[in-house]
Design an enzyme around this catalytic site. Sequence first.
Site, PDB file in Angstrom:
ATOM      1  N   ASP A 103      -0.829  11.595  13.296  1.00  0.00           N
ATOM      2  CA  ASP A 103      -1.936  11.331  12.377  1.00  0.00           C
ATOM      3  C   ASP A 103      -2.552  12.632  11.854  1.00  0.00           C
ATOM      4  O   ASP A 103      -3.260  13.318  12.595  1.00  0.00           O
ATOM      5  CB  ASP A 103      -2.983  10.504  13.135  1.00  0.00           C
ATOM      6  N   SER A 106      -6.681  13.114  11.992  1.00  0.00           N
ATOM      7  CA  SER A 106      -7.505  13.337  13.179  1.00  0.00           C
ATOM      8  C   SER A 106      -6.868  14.460  13.998  1.00  0.00           C
ATOM      9  O   SER A 106      -5.770  14.921  13.663  1.00  0.00           O
ATOM     10  CB  SER A 106      -7.634  12.048  14.009  1.00  0.00           C
ATOM     11  N   ASN A 108      -7.103  14.840  17.848  1.00  0.00           N
ATOM     12  CA  ASN A 108      -6.944  14.725  19.298  1.00  0.00           C
ATOM     13  C   ASN A 108      -5.690  13.948  19.691  1.00  0.00           C
ATOM     14  O   ASN A 108      -5.217  13.098  18.942  1.00  0.00           O
ATOM     15  CB  ASN A 108      -8.165  14.027  19.913  1.00  0.00           C
ATOM     16  N   TRP A 110      -4.252  11.284  22.441  1.00  0.00           N
ATOM     17  CA  TRP A 110      -4.875  10.172  23.136  1.00  0.00           C
ATOM     18  C   TRP A 110      -3.790   9.226  23.644  1.00  0.00           C
ATOM     19  O   TRP A 110      -2.867   8.895  22.898  1.00  0.00           O
ATOM     20  CB  TRP A 110      -5.722   9.511  22.059  1.00  0.00           C
ATOM     21  N   TYR A 146     -14.457   2.077  18.105  1.00  0.00           N
ATOM     22  CA  TYR A 146     -13.863   1.721  16.819  1.00  0.00           C
ATOM     23  C   TYR A 146     -13.950   0.223  16.641  1.00  0.00           C
ATOM     24  O   TYR A 146     -13.880  -0.539  17.598  1.00  0.00           O
ATOM     25  CB  TYR A 146     -12.425   2.210  16.690  1.00  0.00           C
ATOM     26  N   ASP A 286      -3.289  12.012   4.598  1.00  0.00           N
ATOM     27  CA  ASP A 286      -3.502  11.335   5.878  1.00  0.00           C
ATOM     28  C   ASP A 286      -2.313  10.435   6.234  1.00  0.00           C
ATOM     29  O   ASP A 286      -2.192   9.322   5.715  1.00  0.00           O
ATOM     30  CB  ASP A 286      -4.796  10.518   5.807  1.00  0.00           C
ATOM     31  N   THR A 289      -2.660   6.578   7.496  1.00  0.00           N
ATOM     32  CA  THR A 289      -3.146   5.543   6.589  1.00  0.00           C
ATOM     33  C   THR A 289      -2.019   5.141   5.647  1.00  0.00           C
ATOM     34  O   THR A 289      -1.294   6.010   5.188  1.00  0.00           O
ATOM     35  CB  THR A 289      -4.328   6.111   5.763  1.00  0.00           C
TER      36      THR A 289
END
Length: 415
Positions: A103, A106, A108, A110, A146, A286, A289
């Site tokens: 991504d 963003s 981080n 995870w 979220y 991005d 998306t």
Amino acid sequence: MSSQLTAMVALLALTLTLLLAAASEASKVAGLHRIAINRSPKFQRSQKAVVAERDLVQRKYSRQSLSQDLSYPVEPLSNYNNYQYYGNISIGTPPQYFLVQFDTGSSNLWIPSVSCTSGGCADHQTYNQSASSTYQANGTYFTITYGTGSVSGYLSVDSVSVGGLNVSNQKFGQVSTEVGTNFVDAMFDGILGMAFPALAADGVVPVFQNMISQGLVVNSVFSFYLRDQGTTLNGGELILGGSDPSLYRGGLTYVPVSLPAYWQFITDSIKIGSTVVSVGDAAIADTGTSLIIAPLAEFDSIAAIFSADSNGVFYCTSTRSMPDLVITIQGVEFRISASYYVEQEGSTCQLLIQSINQDFWILGDVFLGRFYTEFDVGNQRLGFAPVNGAFSLSEMGLWKVLGLAITWGLWRWKN
Ligand SMILES: *[C@@H]1O[C@H](CO)[C@@H](O)[C@H](O)[C@H]1NC(C)=O
Ligand SMILES: *[C@@H]1O[C@H](CO)[C@@H](O)[C@H](O)[C@H]1NC(C)=O
Ligand SMILES: *[C@@H]1O[C@H](CO)[C@@H](O)[C@H](O)[C@H]1NC(C)=O
Ligand SMILES: *[C@@H]1O[C@H](CO)[C@@H](O)[C@H](O)[C@H]1NC(C)=O
């Protein structure tokens, strides 16, 4: 066998050998590390899915701007069957494998923890720190909110391997609790953020920045090739350490990053056909998306052209007569035909250009799927070029090359 036929077969065999050698040579550009990108097999565009994804993007972007003040890690999680381009990475020693969404919106990394007993974690690969000899505790607590729920856990440190590059001491979020989310449906286990460190929660150094500082990549560049009509197993490639010129046509058009947090740059203009919709707007590349998101006023202008409602829905017969979406960057026009930015279902069409209350454009797969994109971290710039539509020999597979060669041979023989 006549001598003529024997000669022809020999010639064919030679040609084939040379072609295959050239193809395998072309695919080996020095210093590039490739990760195959998969695509969600569940992906299907529907009006509901487009609107749902738009709302998801809204939460992603509004939360991230908040996160600077609240200082908790914030990550988007695509709950819906959108494009969901994801790939295989490993964490720990011996390696534990995870599918993550790469991504660029963003910063981080995870992943769900083995200690997570929530429904969403049960369906996914989970990280077991006790099973990794390279695990180091950190323990800083974090919460990710979220949509309708939240996930929470703690930061950990371990080796992370992406495309054969082994990053040591990578800090990442281990999620131990997940409440009220649709995480169950996600095709991937976690998210690997590839935006700039400024967006990273808790000051965690992103994976690619560690690859640079640990000398794992020759060039501080990564690039995405998202395949048009990509399949589950063949959605494209994430290339670490540079770009592969065989995957795009012409040269890359470079544009400076205007604000190194997201991959943000300034467009010259954006048009629908010859109608100018915006001049000098900021845009973000991005990969997390699938849609194109426009600022509200610009979306309204586009919707007016098509007499579309606030969800971008309008009556239509065919996308063929509709104008191109033209995004001009550094004087170069990047054209997207309507069949890519409008989804038709019978006599109903829907714009894959949506709006959230944001003053920049967000360019997802509708754009990135047409244009190979180089993310140049070192020079803080983006490079774009049309993806190479012509299929390469290595992609065609041996049997197709053989088939073509034989067909050609038979034709030559008969004539
Ligand atoms: C990820 O890669 C590893 C090693 O090649 C493989 O064993 C594993 O099955 C892959 N995982 C998925 C979900 O494809
Ligand atoms: C985690 O790994 C440890 C050490 O290999 C093992 O004993 C334990 O059963 C694993 N936990 C789970 C839930 O798999
Ligand atoms: C854990 O990580 C945070 C964020 O990077 C850092 O501020 C903190 O000092 C680390 N704690 C330990 C115990 O390493
Ligand atoms: C990654 O590097 C660490 C530390 O050098 C090593 O112990 C580990 O085996 C490596 N992991 C992989 C998957 O190569």
